[in-house]
Design an enzyme around this catalytic site. Sequence first.
Site, mmCIF file in Angstrom:
data_model
loop_
_atom_site.group_PDB
_atom_site.id
_atom_site.type_symbol
_atom_site.label_atom_id
_atom_site.label_comp_id
_atom_site.label_asym_id
_atom_site.label_seq_id
_atom_site.Cartn_x
_atom_site.Cartn_y
_atom_site.Cartn_z
ATOM 1 N N GLY A 259 154.430 51.720 123.219
ATOM 2 C CA GLY A 259 155.764 51.406 122.710
ATOM 3 C C GLY A 259 155.977 49.919 122.516
ATOM 4 O O GLY A 259 156.372 49.473 121.446
ATOM 5 N N ALA A 260 155.709 49.154 123.564
ATOM 6 C CA ALA A 260 155.956 47.718 123.497
ATOM 7 C C ALA A 260 155.314 47.034 124.690
ATOM 8 O O ALA A 260 154.863 47.694 125.624
ATOM 9 C CB ALA A 260 157.451 47.434 123.496
ATOM 10 N N MET A 261 155.279 45.696 124.631
ATOM 11 C CA MET A 261 154.615 44.934 125.686
ATOM 12 C C MET A 261 155.437 43.714 126.065
ATOM 13 O O MET A 261 155.877 42.960 125.197
ATOM 14 C CB MET A 261 153.209 44.533 125.192
ATOM 15 N N GLU A 262 155.568 43.503 127.372
ATOM 16 C CA GLU A 262 156.498 42.518 127.918
ATOM 17 C C GLU A 262 155.955 41.101 128.039
ATOM 18 O O GLU A 262 156.441 40.335 128.876
ATOM 19 C CB GLU A 262 156.953 42.995 129.306
ATOM 20 N N ASN A 263 154.969 40.690 127.247
ATOM 21 C CA ASN A 263 154.419 39.332 127.336
ATOM 22 C C ASN A 263 155.529 38.298 127.545
ATOM 23 O O ASN A 263 156.549 38.337 126.877
ATOM 24 C CB ASN A 263 153.669 38.990 126.053
ATOM 25 N N HIS A 295 163.774 47.934 128.610
ATOM 26 C CA HIS A 295 162.607 48.025 129.497
ATOM 27 C C HIS A 295 161.786 46.726 129.480
ATOM 28 O O HIS A 295 161.501 46.151 130.532
ATOM 29 C CB HIS A 295 161.749 49.222 129.072
ATOM 30 N N GLU A 296 161.420 46.280 128.293
ATOM 31 C CA GLU A 296 160.576 45.074 128.208
ATOM 32 C C GLU A 296 161.329 43.854 128.720
ATOM 33 O O GLU A 296 160.768 42.992 129.383
ATOM 34 C CB GLU A 296 160.087 44.839 126.778
ATOM 35 N N HIS A 299 161.339 43.740 132.491
ATOM 36 C CA HIS A 299 160.050 43.320 133.044
ATOM 37 C C HIS A 299 160.013 41.818 133.358
ATOM 38 O O HIS A 299 159.195 41.378 134.153
ATOM 39 C CB HIS A 299 158.921 43.629 132.063
ATOM 40 N N GLU A 318 156.030 49.226 136.823
ATOM 41 C CA GLU A 318 156.439 50.233 135.833
ATOM 42 C C GLU A 318 157.457 51.240 136.379
ATOM 43 O O GLU A 318 158.451 51.527 135.728
ATOM 44 C CB GLU A 318 155.224 50.946 135.244
HETATM 45 N N1 TRP Z 1 153.477 47.202 130.002
HETATM 46 C C1 TRP Z 1 153.808 47.975 128.835
HETATM 47 C C2 TRP Z 1 155.137 48.608 129.147
HETATM 48 O O1 TRP Z 1 155.250 49.514 129.898
HETATM 49 C C3 TRP Z 1 152.811 49.033 128.545
HETATM 50 C C4 TRP Z 1 151.794 48.728 127.504
HETATM 51 C C5 TRP Z 1 152.017 48.263 126.276
HETATM 52 C C6 TRP Z 1 150.416 48.984 127.564
HETATM 53 N N2 TRP Z 1 150.847 48.200 125.594
HETATM 54 C C7 TRP Z 1 149.858 48.630 126.344
HETATM 55 C C8 TRP Z 1 149.588 49.481 128.531
HETATM 56 C C9 TRP Z 1 148.514 48.769 126.085
HETATM 57 C C10 TRP Z 1 148.228 49.615 128.285
HETATM 58 C C11 TRP Z 1 147.706 49.261 127.063
HETATM 59 O O2 TRP Z 1 156.139 48.176 128.702
HETATM 60 ZN ZN ZN Z 2 156.678 48.762 131.333
#
Ligand code: TRP
Ligand code: ZN
Length: 864
Positions: A259-263, A295-296, A299, A318
Amino acid sequence: MQTKPQAKYLKDYKAPSHQVEQLELTFDLHPTQTMVTAKAKYLALEAHNSLTLDGVDLKLVSLKVDGKAFDDYQSTSTTLTLSSLPNEFELEIVTEISPQTNTALEGLYLSGGAYCTQCEAEGFRKITYFLDRPDVLTVYTVTVIGDRAMPSLLSNGNKVAQGTLEGGRHYTTWHDPFKKPSYLFALVAGDFDELKDEFITRSGRKVELVLFVDKGNLSKAPHAMASLKNAMKWDEERFNLEYDLDIYMIVAVDFFNMGAMENKGLNVFNSACVLANQQTATDRDYHTIESIVGHEYFHNWTGNRVTCRDWFQLSLKEGLTVFRDQEFSSDLGSRGLNRIDAVMAMRMHQFAEDAGPMAHPIRPNKVIEMNNFYTVTVYNKGAEVIRMMHTLLGEQNFQKGMQLYFERHDGQAVTCDDFVAAMQDASKIDLTQFKLWYEQVGTPSLKVVTSFDAELSQYVCTITQQNAKHDPIQSPLHIPFAIELLDKEGQALPLIVNGERISKVINLTEEEQTITFEQINECPVAVLLEDFSAPVIVNYDYQLGELIHIIAHASSDYARWEAAQQAFTLQMREAVSQFEQGQPIRLSYALIETFDKLLRERKGDLALLAELIRVPSFDTLATAFEQVPVEALNESIAEFELAIASGLRSTLKDTFTACVENGELDHEAVSARALKNTCLYYLAKCADEQVHEWLESQRTSDNMTLVLGALKASLSAQLASSSAAMNEFDSHWRHDLLVMDKWFALQATQKGDDAIKHIYDLYSHPCFDKGNPNRVRALVGSFARNNPEQFHRVDGKGYELLGDLLVELNAINPQNASRMITPFMSWKRFDAKRQQLMKSQLQRLAAMSDLSDDLYEKVEKALS
Ligand code: TRP
Ligand code: ZN
């Protein structure tokens, strides 16, 4: 199979050998030859004179220690070990990578012309050699060099420099003052449209907000931006947490595994979880976007400021962050509906995982491929475990626990034990037994037996808990068990035990517990496990009449929905045995009457009503059976729907007409559309001219919720008009791939003998692309999940289709392949014939010479 991939164990955790003082990264971007220079200062933590770095698929160009070429190293396909090192030194490594050929979408890759990264969990090692583990935190300074045709060159933190270079190139340098692990690193480069806004934090700091979307998509960005601002405000108000950088960026990309990533400061999102306007997105999509943006954002504290010591602790960030996003959605919208959503996910997906070969504790202790542990167990059951702590402690103590957690661990990489310790110390509530939830496997069950003693005016409730058979923890858990007792009028009775009024939540801590409720003068109806107060299965002999009483009177919306689910399940058990004995399938008239009354009254939340009268999904109902009775279930679901459609026809029509929606996005309008669509779904099954008119006018409206509602209704009722309608949709929306995903998903649910061939044909549709996870999930994912009739065909063609795809996907994108294999994991729950057919697909994969670690781990477990 090749050499067996090695498993890692939680018990083998060792602290890192070195600390990294700071890291300077320079990227010279090129589609097939990107040069990455990593300059870092390393400090041995104990007397280590060698250093082993992680690195995968890298071409090592040069290596220097303290400025001088260095050749005392050895490499394997996944590591680089340097020897004879001083205690403290500067390491400069240049590696070459190829984003264009990276179809796994992990590390640095190209997504439709834009460069982007995905480093969680272990993708950073595909960029450069590093200590790619979450407990190595450092400060990053990143320079991105690229063509001027890509105006945006982004990374984490604050922009500190930029300029032009020769050859049509330019650069930007970013500095992130917060120490972070490598999995939170991000880089994005491309040509985007930007939506800009700002947020003033509670302490008065101005934060710049920027949303980067593909050119031409600005009109679809405002909802995500509004969601971000709501999330920032909510986290200040409810959790006392304020944003920490001066800028927050979100980039939407088309190729993304999740879905998305919290960088840190630079979230990367699947475009499906950002873009929305009313013409292209459903009300559901709006809700999903709000919750994922939240959610992101959440984080940033639970995950980034305090991160995980090792990946076994994934639920630390998570589970907690899912709990937080659920609370966010519930505070902003309907608590009842959000609870229903969460429980549906648990029942449909998590319970199945917990009962299958991939069952693991929320804190796993053995992992082959970390990407396989981003699961409904770690995320959703993890959130339920946090929720139970919240229930046991109460909001105030829970917030005190959060505060203590941040006081103790800000800037650190910690464990789930550290979190529970903070909760326990802040609240002074003993969580020793509770902590077993982090180790236990499988869904625990509770057997409830009740009896009423009129003479003593007592209602006695005996509850026995049982661990799952495959649970290594065979001892009682600490379970918060919420209960409500309803009298004949539907009033909630005061709960009196040992002469004292008690709260709704009972602490179960023993294998068997008896609770005697006093001053009960008539036999009540018990609402058990109200609001799903624990992730367990309750076994109790409900009579249909009792369930109907709960549907009508329980004080919790969730409990009313839950009773309807139970009623359907109860009826389904009967229907299946009727079907097996060749008798006609019936749905109780009492239940239909109940629905009729509810629809006529139209009290409360209309969206809740829409959920209440919906027959549970195949997967949900399937969990009620030891062995899934495929034909009987499919047949009974169809019969139930027909019974409701014909039994309630005029009421459904009246309801449909009475639900006026103003085309807006407020809760009332959303609820009205939800109920309209549910009515239409049933009405299409016995459509007259008027219903056809309604279908046609919704289908041609400019609101995607209504359009899809109409299409889904026509397809499910197999109306003659649906094929033309689908074609029209195709030609209307070909330019918008996210909308086409809805079309692919609908195509996947089609019935009929040529349904399978139809899907193979769609692989050559101009919009389809096996390299794009959204497309694959839309078509094949929906097929395997939402078309049980075709997927479970006895000729095995459905299984073969998924098997064929997995073989291909294994080479293109192992992470996606590994998610898509899920339906095969429950193969043992089916009849012998189907077991054999699914098993042979699993064996086909097992025999592949280039099987990825991701699939290996699952296939191996499924077959053992
Ligand atoms: N940390 C991300 C989340 O839960 C999860 C996530 C996004 C992820 N892209 C990924 C985990 C690729 C493994 C691989 O919001
Ligand atoms: Zn997450």
